[in-house]
Design a protein around this motif. Structure first.
Motif, PDB file in Angstrom:
ATOM      1  N   PHE A   9     -19.328 -35.475 -21.502  1.00  0.00           N
ATOM      2  CA  PHE A   9     -19.857 -34.119 -21.317  1.00  0.00           C
ATOM      3  C   PHE A   9     -21.277 -34.269 -20.784  1.00  0.00           C
ATOM      4  O   PHE A   9     -22.082 -34.991 -21.360  1.00  0.00           O
ATOM      5  CB  PHE A   9     -19.870 -33.368 -22.645  1.00  0.00           C
ATOM      6  N   GLU A  10     -21.583 -33.582 -19.691  1.00  0.00           N
ATOM      7  CA  GLU A  10     -22.908 -33.719 -19.079  1.00  0.00           C
ATOM      8  C   GLU A  10     -23.167 -32.522 -18.172  1.00  0.00           C
ATOM      9  O   GLU A  10     -22.268 -31.715 -17.890  1.00  0.00           O
ATOM     10  CB  GLU A  10     -22.967 -35.009 -18.259  1.00  0.00           C
ATOM     11  N   LYS A  11     -24.407 -32.408 -17.711  1.00  0.00           N
ATOM     12  CA  LYS A  11     -24.713 -31.387 -16.721  1.00  0.00           C
ATOM     13  C   LYS A  11     -23.954 -31.716 -15.436  1.00  0.00           C
ATOM     14  O   LYS A  11     -23.752 -32.889 -15.112  1.00  0.00           O
ATOM     15  CB  LYS A  11     -26.212 -31.326 -16.448  1.00  0.00           C
ATOM     16  N   ALA A  12     -23.557 -30.684 -14.718  1.00  0.00           N
ATOM     17  CA  ALA A  12     -22.746 -30.892 -13.513  1.00  0.00           C
ATOM     18  C   ALA A  12     -23.479 -31.753 -12.493  1.00  0.00           C
ATOM     19  O   ALA A  12     -22.866 -32.561 -11.801  1.00  0.00           O
ATOM     20  CB  ALA A  12     -22.373 -29.543 -12.905  1.00  0.00           C
ATOM     21  N   ASP A  13     -24.816 -31.604 -12.410  1.00  0.00           N
ATOM     22  CA  ASP A  13     -25.595 -32.418 -11.480  1.00  0.00           C
ATOM     23  C   ASP A  13     -25.470 -33.900 -11.810  1.00  0.00           C
ATOM     24  O   ASP A  13     -25.363 -34.746 -10.914  1.00  0.00           O
ATOM     25  CB  ASP A  13     -27.074 -32.019 -11.526  1.00  0.00           C
ATOM     26  N   ARG A  14     -25.512 -34.214 -13.095  1.00  0.00           N
ATOM     27  CA  ARG A  14     -25.433 -35.605 -13.526  1.00  0.00           C
ATOM     28  C   ARG A  14     -24.056 -36.190 -13.200  1.00  0.00           C
ATOM     29  O   ARG A  14     -23.942 -37.354 -12.810  1.00  0.00           O
ATOM     30  CB  ARG A  14     -25.721 -35.713 -15.025  1.00  0.00           C
ATOM     31  N   PHE A  15     -23.003 -35.394 -13.327  1.00  0.00           N
ATOM     32  CA  PHE A  15     -21.658 -35.866 -12.971  1.00  0.00           C
ATOM     33  C   PHE A  15     -21.622 -36.240 -11.497  1.00  0.00           C
ATOM     34  O   PHE A  15     -21.096 -37.294 -11.122  1.00  0.00           O
ATOM     35  CB  PHE A  15     -20.619 -34.790 -13.264  1.00  0.00           C
TER      36      PHE A  15
END
Length: 349
Positions: free
Chosen positions: A308-314
């Motif tokens: 689970f992470e911020k979309a930018d980090r993905f």
């Protein structure tokens, strides 16, 4: 009348609206810091009472200031009604015994940035810029669930660690606040069915248009609890995201609709994270009350890596993986075929 004058006026007049047995009651105010909100609270405590309702004076002042029909008498009568009709029936000894409360624990999720002061005094766990906090379900009636936020002082009294509280809250949350998942179209249709008889023809037509539009939208799923209050934390229930990924057969985006719910959208490669973030910002600014907002960001769950992470980090991780794969492939191509060297004497007959 400014706010301080309003507070003093209320404190000076409130006993006039209460029965005679309140004539020696202590009237006090305190600054209250709750999740997503801070306010000046008024308490009227009779001798021998351990707990009493804390009344939000900021909310009452706003009504007093903006609504001509709300007078000082109206305000004091409202406070008196709360004091008399909503006594808190709580067994303090039971609440301060961890064995009595561990099966009544549940989690809530809020913005870490908006609740920095509160998070300093309560056990919590961060998930990106979202904060998981722990609460005790005190009681439930027709008005909803009464609960208490666990503080560091309470945790010390319990004699347990934050890790223990987190583990127990994760076990009991799905039972105390039962999860609910539905498509956004189904939810709107349910609202329509419940309210159709109370709507005017114009309102009915508008709702039908909304239903039509929702059927043309991407498939959003609403994640909340059966109470549909403070249900955003459901997303962090044990194995919830893994199960959703298995159900959808795909990675998915998570949009923080409010403290009450999250929206899930399958990541089929057709949706841009920046577009979703713009949508969250617009909805927060125009449709969500400040006290009910989570964040303006968009999150993502990677079903393969279980992250689970911020979309930018993905997106960054995917680029890093692709770059690493390209580098490995390039190195492999640049390496000449390594044939074993044959010693000279091996060639002699």
């Amino acid at each position: 009348m400014n706010f301080n004058e309003f507070v003093n006026e209320v404190k000076g007049n409130i006993k006039l609206f209460l029965p005679k047995d309140y004539e020696n009651a202590e009237v006090s105010t305190m600054e209250c810091h709750k999740l997503n909100r801070a306010y000046t609270g008024l308490m009227v405590r009779k001798e021998g009472e351990l707990l009493t309702p804390t009344i939000n004076l900021n909310q009452l002042y706003e009504a007093y200031k903006t609504q001509p029909s709300v007078t000082m008498e109206t305000v004091c009568r409202k406070i008196a009604d709360i004091v008399l009709e909503a006594p808190i029936q709580v067994d303090l000894k039971a609440i301060l015994n961890y064995e009595n409360v561990k099966d009544k624990l549940f989690i809530r999720v809020s913005s870490a940035e908006a609740n920095k002061e509160v998070l300093e005094i309560v056990p919590h766990q961060l998930k990106e810029d979202l904060a998981i906090t722990y609460h005790v379900a005190v009681g439930k009636d027709q008005d909803g669930l009464s609960s208490m936020l666990i503080t560091n002082e309470m945790m010390k009294e319990y004699g347990v660690t934050q890790e223990q509280i987190h583990e127990d809250a994760m076990k009991s949350s799905p039972r105390v606040m039962v999860p609910e998942v539905s498509s956004i179209g189904v939810l709107i249709d349910e609202i329509y069915q419940k309210n159709i008889l109370m709507l005017t023809p114009d309102e009915r037509e508008m709702l039908l248009e909304t239903l039509q539009e929702s059927s043309e939208m991407p498939t959003f799923f609403v994640v909340t609890n059966t109470e549909r209050v403070n249900g955003a934390g459901v997303i962090f229930y044990p194995e919830f995201m893994d199960n959703m990924g298995e159900l959808l057969g795909n990675n998915f985006f998570i949009l923080p609709s409010s403290i009450h719910q999250m929206l899930i959208l399958p990541d089929d490669g057709q949706v841009d994270a920046e577009m979703l973030r713009d949508m969250v910002k617009e909805v927060n600014a125009t449709q969500v009350a400040p006290a009910e907002r989570l964040t303006n960001d968009v999150y993502h769950f990677d079903t393969k890596d279980h992250v689970f992470e911020k979309a930018d980090r993905f997106t960054e991780r995917q680029k890093e993986k692709e770059a690493q794969a390209t580098k490995t492939e390039k190195i492999g191509k640049e390496q000449p075929d390594q044939k074993p060297k044959t010693k000279k004497h091996d060639m002699e007959l």
